[in-house]
Design an enzyme around this catalytic site. Structure first.
Site, PDB file in Angstrom:
ATOM      1  N   ASN A   1       0.863  -1.442   0.193  1.00 36.14           N
ATOM      2  CA  ASN A   1       0.359  -0.530   0.287  1.00 36.14           C
ATOM      3  C   ASN A   1       0.999   1.198   0.062  1.00 36.14           C
ATOM      4  OD1 ASN A   1       0.425  -0.369   3.016  1.00 36.14           O
ATOM      5  ND2 ASN A   1      -1.077   0.498   3.601  1.00 36.14           N
TER       6      ASN A   1
ATOM      7  N   GLU B   1       5.621  -1.584  12.221  1.00 36.27           N
ATOM      8  CA  GLU B   1       4.440  -0.944  11.975  1.00 36.27           C
ATOM      9  C   GLU B   1       3.577  -2.301  11.572  1.00 36.27           C
ATOM     10  OE1 GLU B   1       1.795   0.992  10.902  1.00 36.27           O
ATOM     11  OE2 GLU B   1       2.733   1.264   8.684  1.00 36.27           O
TER      12      GLU B   1
ATOM     13  N   CYS C   1      -2.805   1.637   6.819  1.00 36.56           N
ATOM     14  CA  CYS C   1      -3.297   2.353   7.950  1.00 36.56           C
ATOM     15  C   CYS C   1      -3.411   3.084   9.312  1.00 36.56           C
ATOM     16  CB  CYS C   1      -2.445   1.253   9.023  1.00 36.56           C
ATOM     17  SG  CYS C   1      -0.465  -0.504   8.525  1.00 36.56           S
TER      18      CYS C   1
END
Length: 494
Positions: free
Chosen positions: A174, A269, A303
């Site tokens: 992404n 992350e 996210c």
């Protein structure tokens, strides 16, 4: 009844072929040269049409071992001087600027991004490379006041920051360029060697960045590009020569990696349920467009994409109407069509999952104000109200173009709602009162609190990372360099 745009951007004609700059065959990258993978084959698909645009082969066990050995040997030969490392990263930024059009076309071909999102990847990567170059030149330790201790008056002490060795960077689809740069550039700035394993859905972007770094003068062996899936990643982690693992991805995979890493250092992350809070004094003229943009760009596959907007009850009806109007205008469909904001998800399976979660919420009592349908791999920008904590659209990360509106009464209720999730990456808060702003800043259990910005606000020089199940460690070149080095104490007796 769900509202849809008057002129949806869905195209009915056949999609355009992938840009000619996209390679038909995807090699590995080792010691500055292309190397055909000897492992199982994989395909890269056009995310909108589903057509195969390229094929590649994973690395074999022998090729993986060769990559890590080459990186380990390059590190052991000694890092170049900090000035030269910074100069290489600066030259890489200049080359990226020269090749920006090619990079954007590659990003669009394999990611399904719109032109605007591909452009943002390139412009942000330029900043990341330049910032990392600065950090290479600024890397230093500190003086320790050892003479202030008893009987130590004839000693001097200071620290050095030294690289760790081989860094394994595992990156997602992404953000196929800038997230790669946020791991690779600081690692190189610190004097490490890097093996980067990009998502198999978007590998060519990383390969092109590797070529740029090579052409900028990066010594052979300091960067390799490993292609493959989870099995390849686990085999790389199992190698003790890998001294640091930087990972961006799901919380579940992050847990597996952390268990395999043992005593080695990692930066994680991971997942998130991203909230943005609108207090009763919020300026909706500013807040609504920012939240809509942060919810639906990249098809919500970030996210920090706003998944839930918590709206103080006194403004809820007004905000609901404003959001419904704004979301209904979001153009969706073929990312090649000018003006499209929400393109396809990474594959049809994910689109079907998001569609199912929306239907499940509506069946359980939620109200679909806008969107809700799926066309191929594209899910319409969707606005929900009446969601409850037991619905997956509120209790799990949607990772799709779905925004839910949830009312709250007191500030403490909004804080409790955010903190009740297992995640803690970032939260946005819209308020013009200093007291509530600081209360959110002190009490939210997240890595970042952004006042009068959304949860998706990020500037590449700032520390970025989460808490709880959203992971630990920080990106941002200055902070990542600290993560990827260790402090060594040096004392001198005079």
């Amino acid at each position: 009844m769900a509202v849809t745009p008057e002129e949806p951007a869905m195209r009915q004609d056949a999609p355009a072929a992938a840009p000619h700059v996209y390679p038909a065959s995807l090699p590995l990258f080792l010691a500055g040269r292309a190397l055909h993978g000897a492992g199982p084959a994989f395909e890269v698909i056009d995310k909108f049409s589903g057509a195969v645009i390229a094929t590649g082969h994973e690395a074999s066990d022998a090729q993986l071992d060769q990559m890590i050995e080459t990186a380990h040997a390059a590190f052991r030969r000694g890092a170049s001087a900090p000035y030269e490392r910074g100069a290489i990263l600066d030259r890489a930024a200049a080359l990226l600027l020269e090749r920006a059009d090619q990079m954007k076309q590659v990003i669009q071909a394999e990611s399904g991004f719109t032109a605007a999102d591909a452009n943002a990847e390139v412009t942000r990567c330029l900043q990341t490379l330049r910032l990392a170059g600065e950090e290479a030149r600024n890397l230093s330790g500190e003086m320790i006041p050892i003479s202030g201790a008893p009987n130590q008056g004839n000693r001097i002490a200071f620290t050095l920051r030294v690289p760790l060795g081989v860094v394994l960077a595992v990156t997602p689809f992404n953000s196929p360029l800038n997230t790669v740069a946020h791991k690779v550039a600081p690692a190189l700035a610190a004097g490490n060697a890097v093996v980067v394993k990009p998502s198999s859905a978007t590998p060519a972007t990383t390969l092109l960045l590797a070529e740029i770094l090579r052409d900028a003068g990066l010594p052979d062996g300091l960067l390799s590009v490993l292609l493959g899936g989870g099995g390849v990643t686990q085999r790389a982690i199992a190698d003790p020569r890998v001294r640091f693992i930087a990972f961006t991805g799901s919380t579940g995979v992050g847990r597996q990696i952390q268990q395999s890493a043992g005593l080695r250092r990692t930066q994680m992350e991971l997942g998130s349920i991203a909230f943005t809070v609108l207090c009763e004094d919020a300026d909706l003229d500013i807040a609504v467009p920012k939240i809509v943009g942060a919810s639906f760009r990249k098809a919500g596959q970030v996210c920090t994409s706003v998944q839930i907007a918590l709206v103080q009850r006194s403004r809820f009806d007004e905000a609901r109407a404003r959001f419904a109007e704004a979301v209904a205008k979001v153009r969706y469909g073929d990312p090649a069509v000018e003006g499209t904001v929400t393109g396809p998800l990474i594959n049809r399976r994910e689109a079907e999952r998001v569609e199912g979660w929306i239907a499940e919420a509506v069946e359980a009592g939620a109200e679909c104000l806008v969107g809700g349908a799926r066309e191929g791999s594209v899910v319409q920008p969707t606005l929900l109200a009446g969601v409850t904590p037991d619905m997956r659209v509120m209790s799990q990360e949607v990772f799709g173009p779905v925004l839910s509106l949830v009312p709250f009464d007191r500030l403490q209720d909004a804080i409790a709602t955010v903190n009740a999730t297992p995640y803690g990456l970032a939260t946005g808060v819209f308020t013009n009162q200093i007291g509530p702003a600081f209360e959110f800043a002190r009490k939210l259990e997240v890595g970042g609190v952004h006042i009068n910005e959304t949860s998706s606000s990020r500037v590449d020089l700032m520390p970025y990372g989460g808490s709880k199940d959203s992971g630990f460690g920080r990106e941002g070149p200055r902070y990542a360099v600290e993560e990827m080095t260790e402090e060594r104490i040096v004392t001198i007796s005079i």
